[in-house]
Design a protein around this motif. Sequence first.
Motif, PDB file in Angstrom:
ATOM      1  N   PHE A  44       0.853  -1.190   0.000  1.00  9.73           N
ATOM      2  CA  PHE A  44       0.000   0.000   0.000  1.00  9.73           C
ATOM      3  C   PHE A  44       0.886   1.236   0.000  1.00  9.73           C
ATOM      4  O   PHE A  44       1.798   1.348   0.817  1.00  9.73           O
ATOM      5  N   ASP A  45       0.648   2.147  -0.925  1.00 14.66           N
ATOM      6  CA  ASP A  45       1.479   3.362  -0.996  1.00 14.66           C
ATOM      7  C   ASP A  45       0.561   4.572  -1.120  1.00 14.66           C
ATOM      8  O   ASP A  45      -0.076   4.783  -2.161  1.00 14.66           O
ATOM      9  N   ALA A  46       0.484   5.382  -0.041  1.00 15.34           N
ATOM     10  CA  ALA A  46      -0.435   6.527  -0.025  1.00 15.34           C
ATOM     11  C   ALA A  46      -0.145   7.482  -1.184  1.00 15.34           C
ATOM     12  O   ALA A  46      -1.051   8.146  -1.699  1.00 15.34           O
ATOM     13  N   SER A  47       1.104   7.482  -1.665  1.00 14.72           N
ATOM     14  CA  SER A  47       1.434   8.429  -2.761  1.00 14.72           C
ATOM     15  C   SER A  47       0.805   7.995  -4.083  1.00 14.72           C
ATOM     16  O   SER A  47       0.790   8.741  -5.046  1.00 14.72           O
ATOM     17  N   ASP A  48       0.245   6.765  -4.132  1.00 13.06           N
ATOM     18  CA  ASP A  48      -0.479   6.349  -5.359  1.00 13.06           C
ATOM     19  C   ASP A  48      -1.737   7.187  -5.544  1.00 13.06           C
ATOM     20  O   ASP A  48      -2.234   7.333  -6.658  1.00 13.06           O
ATOM     21  N   PHE A  49      -2.285   7.706  -4.415  1.00 16.25           N
ATOM     22  CA  PHE A  49      -3.623   8.303  -4.456  1.00 16.25           C
ATOM     23  C   PHE A  49      -3.571   9.819  -4.616  1.00 16.25           C
ATOM     24  O   PHE A  49      -2.840  10.498  -3.900  1.00 16.25           O
ATOM     25  N   GLU A  50      -4.371  10.319  -5.572  1.00 15.49           N
ATOM     26  CA  GLU A  50      -4.425  11.765  -5.825  1.00 15.49           C
ATOM     27  C   GLU A  50      -5.225  12.447  -4.724  1.00 15.49           C
ATOM     28  O   GLU A  50      -4.840  13.509  -4.241  1.00 15.49           O
ATOM     29  N   HIS A  51      -6.298  11.799  -4.283  1.00 18.62           N
ATOM     30  CA  HIS A  51      -7.189  12.438  -3.304  1.00 18.62           C
ATOM     31  C   HIS A  51      -7.082  11.748  -1.945  1.00 18.62           C
ATOM     32  O   HIS A  51      -7.178  10.525  -1.859  1.00 18.62           O
ATOM     33  N   ASP A  52      -6.938  12.560  -0.891  1.00 23.01           N
ATOM     34  CA  ASP A  52      -6.842  11.995   0.471  1.00 23.01           C
ATOM     35  C   ASP A  52      -8.073  11.163   0.794  1.00 23.01           C
ATOM     36  O   ASP A  52      -8.004  10.156   1.480  1.00 23.01           O
ATOM     37  N   GLU A  53      -9.207  11.597   0.231  1.00 20.41           N
ATOM     38  CA  GLU A  53     -10.481  10.902   0.502  1.00 20.41           C
ATOM     39  C   GLU A  53     -10.378   9.417   0.121  1.00 20.41           C
ATOM     40  O   GLU A  53     -10.805   8.543   0.862  1.00 20.41           O
ATOM     41  N   THR A  54      -9.759   9.110  -1.006  1.00 21.87           N
ATOM     42  CA  THR A  54      -9.608   7.705  -1.435  1.00 21.87           C
ATOM     43  C   THR A  54      -8.646   6.968  -0.500  1.00 21.87           C
ATOM     44  O   THR A  54      -8.906   5.833  -0.108  1.00 21.87           O
TER      45      THR A  54
END
Length: 298
Positions: free
Chosen positions: A76-86
């Motif tokens: 899991f890599d938080a930097s994959d996601f554009e929106h914090d909500e996702t």
Amino acid sequence: MGTRGNHDEKTPPFGLDVSLKDLQPRIVFALLLVGSAAGIWLSRWGSPFVTRGFWWLLVVSLGTLCGGLYWRLVLFDASDFEHDETTRAVSERWRHVEAFAVLALLIGGVGSVATGAAGRPLDPGEVAVGFGVALSPFLWVVLGRYSGDEWSQTSAYVRWLFFATVLGSLVGFVWTETGGHPFEQAVRFGHVGSFALWIGGASWHNFVVLPTLRAHPDAADEIKAGARRFRRHLPVVIAVFLATGVYQAVRLLGYSASVPVGTAAGRLVAVKFAVLALLTGLVAINLRRARKRGGPSE
Ligand code: HEM
């Protein structure tokens, strides 16, 4: 597949709110549960039904936490996601799976030790299992306390400690099942470790990735990044499963070709073999579909 014959992916079968594409991860999850249940039935041969039930719940919950926390910490890599909500949606859904797995670990762990070790001192493996069963609910609560962004460093430390604790319990589980013989332990850890990685991944896929995809279809590629990283492990997992499974089967049942049909234990091994063959087929279909699309598997 029911009487409704050929229907496209958009028409959920039997009126269920699940498309055919969604069914595949559910089939994988069910097959892993069947394969592990057959495994516990073999390794706890002759034990009462309820004891085998508790040991199965223990290995499934330990597997889900070990494999799932590996995904949370490594894939899991938080930097994959554009929106914090996702990102938040993914983390919250994993936290729910964690809660269920910790509860199952508590029931499976206490039940296994209570029914399997009643009236005798616990062996070192059971002590390690007990340690993980006792500490996991506490670590889960602490993780909830440090879930805000401002605590990301602390929660990462606590999550690694959680992972080390359940991994220690899985080693304890293997120890108690093999009586501490180093080579047998290594083989069994390869077998049960492969199960942990796959059931953890299947839990993420069914209970985190798919529901988040339905809620955030615009973030499909981001959400699938972790799934793509996970799938690269599967060829090795399948090879380790097969090699350790065949070794354990020959050690338990001998070399004779008639064993698979001649004895109840042999038939259980045949079921496990069929489970692994079906799982391998599903992985191959996915990889081939990905190649056809010229990109990583969906
Ligand atoms: C995806 C498929 C499979 C899953 C999920 C699975 C899972 C498991 C689990 C959880 C155990 C119990 C371990 C323990 O209590 O220590 C086990 C034991 C066992 N498995 Fe598998 N297994 C799979 C495939 C196979 C295959 C393909 C074979 C053989 C060809 C195999 C042979 C065995 C044997 C013989 C045992 C009992 C070991 C013993 O107690 O001596 N497994 N398996």
